[in-house]
Design a protein around this motif. Sequence first.
Motif, PDB file in Angstrom:
ATOM      1  N   VAL A  20       0.747  -1.226   0.068  1.00  0.00           N
ATOM      2  CA  VAL A  20      -0.167  -0.115  -0.155  1.00  0.00           C
ATOM      3  C   VAL A  20       0.953   1.205  -0.066  1.00  0.00           C
ATOM      4  CG1 VAL A  20      -1.991   1.098   1.222  1.00  0.00           C
ATOM      5  CG2 VAL A  20      -1.603  -1.270   1.445  1.00  0.00           C
ATOM      6  N   PRO A  21       0.733   2.077  -1.134  1.00  0.00           N
ATOM      7  CA  PRO A  21       1.655   3.332  -1.082  1.00  0.00           C
ATOM      8  C   PRO A  21       0.974   4.322  -0.078  1.00  0.00           C
ATOM      9  CG  PRO A  21      -0.024   3.166  -2.945  1.00  0.00           C
ATOM     10  CD  PRO A  21      -0.092   2.032  -2.129  1.00  0.00           C
ATOM     11  N   GLU A  22       2.161   5.335   0.136  1.00  0.00           N
ATOM     12  CA  GLU A  22       1.903   6.545   1.157  1.00  0.00           C
ATOM     13  C   GLU A  22       0.379   7.040   0.653  1.00  0.00           C
ATOM     14  OE1 GLU A  22       3.197   7.337   4.110  1.00  0.00           O
ATOM     15  OE2 GLU A  22       4.157   5.381   4.105  1.00  0.00           O
ATOM     16  N   GLY A  23      -0.482   7.561   1.814  1.00  0.00           N
ATOM     17  CA  GLY A  23      -1.567   8.203   1.269  1.00  0.00           C
ATOM     18  C   GLY A  23      -2.566   7.334   0.708  1.00  0.00           C
ATOM     19  N   HIS A  24      -2.530   6.144   0.875  1.00  0.00           N
ATOM     20  CA  HIS A  24      -3.552   5.305   0.426  1.00  0.00           C
ATOM     21  C   HIS A  24      -4.058   4.211   1.383  1.00  0.00           C
ATOM     22  CE1 HIS A  24      -1.973   7.192  -3.465  1.00  0.00           C
ATOM     23  NE2 HIS A  24      -3.250   6.850  -3.780  1.00  0.00           N
TER      24      HIS A  24
END
Length: 256
Positions: free
Chosen positions: A187-191
């Motif tokens: 999971v990427p940052e901000g998601h």
Amino acid sequence: MSEGQEQRSVRVMLEEAWDVSKTVVIAVGITLFVRFFFIQPFNIPSASMEPTLMTGDFILVDKIDYGYSKASLIFPLTRLPLEGRMFSDMPQRGEVAVFKNANDRNKDYVKRIVGLPGDTIQVIGGVLHVNGQAVTREPIPDPETTCEGYSPQARRYRETLPGGPTYIVQECDGNRGAADNTAPKKVPEGHYFAMGDNRDRSLDSRSTTVNFVPHDALVGHARRVIFSVDGDKARFYEVWKWPFAIRYERIGDKVE
């Protein structure tokens, strides 16, 4: 009636119309204010969150928890070129959230947050794995529950995420589908990674139609069921059938 009486009658009518108009404007303004800043009702149109949320449930969504972005606005204002989030806070793993899906015409989706930024999420043989570890699942015998009213019977499990959030999930089709065996996704940052509790009947982050949920797409935190109608017994507009179709036992239930 004299001319003076007619003028007074017209003036009274205009004053009454103005008073009614002010009342309507104030009522609409208060409703919009509450919907934007505090709570907003949503209808559950599908079985993707069963058994937690049923088709025909109406829920209240807390919009304070996650702060405000253009996703908080009422359609069609969500198309405004606004970025960022005010008074932002992160959802916790295990919370049921409403978000806008930009890949599906900005529709509202209701799913459970199972992955936070930096987590690696994978499903193997139908079992959710978080950061390489299978979540705890305990079978719940429920022989009378079918999948959307037809065979086969649903299989239910109590699932516990890292950190302790626990809830019940449902499976209908076994572990044969592509969504039951996925590649690991970080999971990427901000998601966030979101999944439906009805694992074989949910379009969620396992699919490219949804994928990761951006922080700015969050609408709010689902809190309580305020009304529930069994669609098999009555459509929402068939008020005369409500006494036999309302799921009285669900009204007021906390969404967990």
